[in-house]
Design an enzyme around this catalytic site. Structure first.
Site, PDB file in Angstrom:
ATOM      1  N   GLU A 151      -4.633  -6.598   2.765  1.00 24.41           N
ATOM      2  CA  GLU A 151      -3.438  -7.320   3.222  1.00 24.41           C
ATOM      3  C   GLU A 151      -3.548  -8.820   2.986  1.00 24.41           C
ATOM      4  OE1 GLU A 151      -5.062  -5.055   5.015  1.00 24.41           O
ATOM      5  OE2 GLU A 151      -3.616  -3.402   5.111  1.00 24.41           O
TER       6      GLU A 151
ATOM      7  N   PRO B 103      -4.939  -8.850   9.485  1.00 25.37           N
ATOM      8  CA  PRO B 103      -5.928  -9.192   8.446  1.00 25.37           C
ATOM      9  C   PRO B 103      -5.393 -10.255   7.486  1.00 25.37           C
ATOM     10  CG  PRO B 103      -5.648  -6.805   8.590  1.00 25.37           C
ATOM     11  CD  PRO B 103      -4.613  -7.428   9.488  1.00 25.37           C
TER      12      PRO B 103
ATOM     13  N   PHE C 237      -0.798  -4.612  10.667  1.00 26.42           N
ATOM     14  CA  PHE C 237      -1.634  -4.936   9.507  1.00 26.42           C
ATOM     15  C   PHE C 237      -1.381  -6.358   9.002  1.00 26.42           C
ATOM     16  CE2 PHE C 237      -0.828  -0.163   8.581  1.00 26.42           C
ATOM     17  CZ  PHE C 237      -1.566   0.185   9.703  1.00 26.42           C
TER      18      PHE C 237
ATOM     19  N   HIS D  16      -1.980   0.047  16.612  1.00 26.17           N
ATOM     20  CA  HIS D  16      -0.878   0.404  15.704  1.00 26.17           C
ATOM     21  C   HIS D  16       0.495   0.208  16.342  1.00 26.17           C
ATOM     22  CE1 HIS D  16      -3.716   2.157  12.882  1.00 26.17           C
ATOM     23  NE2 HIS D  16      -2.735   2.513  12.083  1.00 26.17           N
TER      24      HIS D  16
ATOM     25  N   GLU E  74       0.841  -1.203   0.000  1.00 32.01           N
ATOM     26  CA  GLU E  74       0.000   0.000   0.000  1.00 32.01           C
ATOM     27  C   GLU E  74       0.875   1.251   0.000  1.00 32.01           C
ATOM     28  OE1 GLU E  74      -2.376  -0.918   3.491  1.00 32.01           O
ATOM     29  OE2 GLU E  74      -2.885  -2.818   2.546  1.00 32.01           O
TER      30      GLU E  74
HETATM   31  C1  LIG Z   1      -5.611  -2.967   7.853  1.00 34.51           C
HETATM   32  C2  LIG Z   1      -4.948  -1.659   7.655  1.00 34.51           C
HETATM   33  N1  LIG Z   1      -4.144  -1.481   6.596  1.00 34.51           N
HETATM   34  C3  LIG Z   1      -3.528  -0.310   6.394  1.00 34.51           C
HETATM   35  C4  LIG Z   1      -3.695   0.717   7.265  1.00 34.51           C
HETATM   36  C5  LIG Z   1      -3.000   2.049   7.042  1.00 34.51           C
HETATM   37  N2  LIG Z   1      -3.968   3.049   6.660  1.00 34.51           N
HETATM   38  C6  LIG Z   1      -4.531   3.872   7.548  1.00 34.51           C
HETATM   39  S1  LIG Z   1      -5.709   4.834   6.883  1.00 34.51           S
HETATM   40  C7  LIG Z   1      -5.443   4.185   5.357  1.00 34.51           C
HETATM   41  C8  LIG Z   1      -6.228   4.663   4.196  1.00 34.51           C
HETATM   42  C9  LIG Z   1      -7.667   4.533   4.418  1.00 34.51           C
HETATM   43  O1  LIG Z   1      -8.329   5.065   3.319  1.00 34.51           O
HETATM   44  P1  LIG Z   1      -9.885   5.252   3.362  1.00 34.51           P
HETATM   45  O2  LIG Z   1     -10.524   3.987   3.819  1.00 34.51           O
HETATM   46  O3  LIG Z   1     -10.305   5.792   2.064  1.00 34.51           O
HETATM   47  O4  LIG Z   1     -10.105   6.314   4.537  1.00 34.51           O
HETATM   48  P2  LIG Z   1      -9.633   7.848   4.581  1.00 34.51           P
HETATM   49  O5  LIG Z   1      -8.296   7.868   5.234  1.00 34.51           O
HETATM   50  O6  LIG Z   1      -9.607   8.372   3.205  1.00 34.51           O
HETATM   51  O7  LIG Z   1     -10.639   8.516   5.449  1.00 34.51           O
HETATM   52  C10 LIG Z   1      -4.452   3.216   5.390  1.00 34.51           C
HETATM   53  C11 LIG Z   1      -3.946   2.438   4.254  1.00 34.51           C
HETATM   54  C12 LIG Z   1      -4.527   0.498   8.383  1.00 34.51           C
HETATM   55  N3  LIG Z   1      -4.717   1.445   9.317  1.00 34.51           N
HETATM   56  N4  LIG Z   1      -5.149  -0.687   8.551  1.00 34.51           N
END
Ligand SMILES: Cc1ncc(C[n+]2csc(CCOP(=O)(O)OP(=O)(O)O)c2C)c(N)n1
Ligand SMILES: [Mg+2]
Lengths: 330, 332
Positions: free
Chosen positions: A58, A87, A84, A127, A29
């Protein structure tokens, strides 16, 4: 040799292995955006086919890594934070760890799963995980957790060249630490070999990942009190360099394990059990564990910091051991 | 406009302003190091959260995400415990255990603001299942981002809710990005609402900058849920003004002109114009804004004056009963 950071060592290791072998590719990611700096220049060098941004999936990307590995690719899957990995537990445990065994050796999985141990920075329990020891409980996974840039580079390259699944745990508390790191494209540290980070005579301290620099600080401090610590970094938790650890314990007669994982069933616990089982006769006192307390990691920094192994706790454990002067059993 | 609808409208305006002022303040003091850890702000998305929550009853459930500040405020939570949480204080809504990614206030029906992307979806499904089994008529609403729709947990949660016809509302706050990754590259369907097709779930796409439109869409979904019609998927097309998280020392994604374009459709500005048009006086609206700003200042004062947690509190709430505290921390 140039002095580089732990993060730069990761970048170099991946870069060199991707240059060397075009079956190696990386996906994860936001890898193109290169959040932590371990893929700087990769898109320019290898293009978007081999440097792949993925959806937030993941379980999917780890499993896809396994599938690609089975058909001859050598994927690096960057799961970013180790929290992460959960998952992806399904694919890691049921597919990655077990496929070779279930299918009687027909499957080969040269797969690297990278993730960062991201703790001590006020990001709360979801986290802040340090889960390598959970995976040690699962046969079929090689587990690496380096503490220095030098070790990181050599071990990451070994992991990419290994024909088995390897989980690389990158300790965020070590990210900016610097080291002389060889430029030789064939610089490799074989998986399963530990390292003596500091020689000593009184107490063996087996430290894991970010526990290593803390143990080294404790060793420095205790040296002033006349207590000599030998600091051993296994570097790989699976396979574990038992010989190196046991040899040291036989020399000092005392052992402490230092591990940023929660104490119960930690790597430190497994190492302590190994020492108790195989070097009991050499021990002059109990094997002590300095691990993270068995509670979740809270957000508030005032109560987070003291949960992880500290110099003071290691020092107290060492003082306690040298104070316990019992003759070694025959 | 009747007094009642007027009250409702003003309440939407008030809650959006509370969020905006809360976020501006949080970003500013985070920059100065007063808030530790990562901070994901909700500024720009206010109409999505407030419109959705205004369509819920007080006892309805809600689950949210790492971008957690807007949801509880939208549902009517008090600001003091939220701000205290950001500062890691013992008086915080999660007693300093959760921080910015977890501003979950169970007293307003929240069942978590969870920072593992996608992980809240099955929870909302389960709350809806509980409502159905208990027959208490409650609805469970789940907020999640465009990025979350890549997770298995999202798909499993939707599938369960659909096959069991549960009283759930799935609100995809589509702000166009997951960290640095544009939705067009991580989502294969044309629009996020198409995700619902595989579950034969009705879907509504709504302008996420228009709080009334969001409220109307969610109200329709809530009505369906309460009357046994099963779950609905609602996509709110919205935007976050800040980068994925603020004050990171580096911009992860430069979105260029686009931010300015979206700011022209700022949800609060749009709504203010509508209210003025409907005959609400500027003085009334200004007073509401001042109150919101004052509430945020008051919350910050409260947070600053609040005590930090004691070390032993790190061991509270692992279970309902106490867990042992190691010797080396017992009198820390
Ligand atoms: C399982 C997991 N993978 C990766 C992350 C890292 N991460 C945190 S927010 C995010 C993006 C989320 O995007 P979206 O669902 O569109 O929410 P937004 O931040 O745009 O509100 C990522 C990849 C995480 N917190 N949890
Ligand atoms: Mg998004």
């Amino acid at each position: 040799m140039a002095k580089v950071t732990y993060l730069e060592a990761i970048r170099q290791a991946q870069m060199e292995e991707m240059q060397r072998d075009d079956r190696v590719f990386i996906m994860g990611e936001d890898i193109v955006c290169n959040v932590f700096g371990t893929t700087t220049g990769f898109v320019e060098a290898f293009g978007l086919e081999r440097v792949r941004d993925t959806p937030i999936s993941e379980n999917g990307i780890v499993g896809a890594g396994a599938g690609a590995a089975m058909v001859g690719m050598r994927p690096i899957v960057d799961v970013t934070l180790s929290s992460f990995l959960y998952p992806a537990m399904d694919q890691i445990v049921s597919i990655v760890a077990k496929s070779r065994y279930i299918y009687g050796g027909q499957a080969k999985l040269p797969l690297v799963i990278r993730s960062c141990l991201f703790y001590g920075n006020a990001n709360a329990a979801q986290h802040s995980d340090r889960p390598y020891s959970m995976f040690m409980n699962m046969p079929g996974l090689k587990i690496v957790a380096p503490a220095t840039a030098y070790d990181m580079k050599g071990l990451m390259k070994a992991a990419i060249r290994d024909d088995n699944p390897v989980m690389m745990f990158e300790d965020g508390t070590c990210w900016s630490s610097k080291d002389e790191v060889p430029d030789d494209p064939d610089f490799i540290i074989p998986l399963g070999r530990g390292d003596i980070k500091r020689e000593g005579t009184d107490v063996t301290v087996v430290a894991v990942a970010g526990g290593v620099p803390v143990a080294l600080k404790a060793a420095k401090q205790l040296a002033k009190e006349g207590i000599s610590l030998e600091v051993i970094d296994p570097r790989c938790l699976m396979p574990l360099d038992r010989e190196l650890i046991l040899r040291s314990v036989r020399k000092t007669g005392r052992a402490i394990t230092v591990d940023p994982a929660h104490q119960t069933c930690s790597a430190g616990s497994e190492i302590a059990a190994t020492i108790a089982e195989h070097a009991f006769d050499a021990l002059r006192g109990p094997v002590l564990r300095v691990c993270t307390a068995d509670t979740h990691i809270p957000f508030s920094p005032t109560i987070e910091k003291a949960l992880f192994p500290t110099v003071d706790r290691i020092a107290a454990a060492a003082r306690r051991l040298v104070g316990i002067e019992q003759p070694a059993a025959a | 406009m009747t007094d009642q609808t007027n009250d409702r409208s003003l309440e939407k305006y008030r809650r959006m302003l509370r969020i905006r002022h809360f976020e501006d303040k949080a970003e500013a003091i985070h920059a100065q190091g007063e808030i530790p850890g990562a901070l994901h702000t909700y500024a720009g998305q206010e109409a999505s959260g407030v419109g959705a929550c205004m369509a819920l009853g007080e006892s309805d459930y809600m689950v949210g995400t790492h971008r957690s500040h807007g949801h509880p405020i939208a549902k009517g939570a008090k600001l003091r415990p939220l701000m205290a949480e950001l500062l890691g204080k013992a008086t915080g809504i999660c007693k300093g255990k959760g921080g910015s990614m977890h501003l979950s206030d169970f007293s307003v029906g929240s069942l978590g603001e969870t920072s593992i992307v996608g992980s809240g979806v099955p929870v909302a499904t389960g709350a809806a299942l509980g409502s159905k089994l208990k027959g208490d008529g409650r609805v469970a609403l789940c907020f999640f981002g465009d990025g979350a729709t890549g997770e298995g947990a999202f798909h499993e949660g939707l599938n369960l809710a659909a096959v069991w016809k549960l009283p759930a509302v799935f609100v995809c706050e589509n702000n166009g990005y997951a960290v640095s990754t544009p939705a067009r590259t991580h989502v294969p369907v044309k629009t996020l609402a198409d995700r619902a097709k595989g579950y034969d779930m009705p879907a509504i796409i709504v302008d996420g900058q228009d709080v009334d439109a969001v409220e109307a869409a969610i109200a329709q979904a809530v009505e369906r849920a309460r009357t046994g019609g099963g779950p609905t998927f609602v996509e709110t097309k919205t935007y976050r003004y800040a980068d994925h998280a603020v004050n990171m020392g580096r911009i992860l994604l430069d979105r260029g002109e686009e931010v300015g374009e979206w700011r022209k459709r700022d949800p609060i500005t749009l709504y203010r114009a509508r209210l003025l048009e409907q005959g609400v006086s500027a003085e009334t609206l200004d007073a509401i804004e001042r109150e919101a700003a004052d509430e945020v200042e008051d919350a910050l004062r409260f947070a600053r004056e609040s005590p930090l947690p004691e070390q032993a509190e790190a061991f509270d709430d692992v279970f309902t009963a106490a867990v042992p505290i190691p010797d080396y921390l017992a009198d820390a």
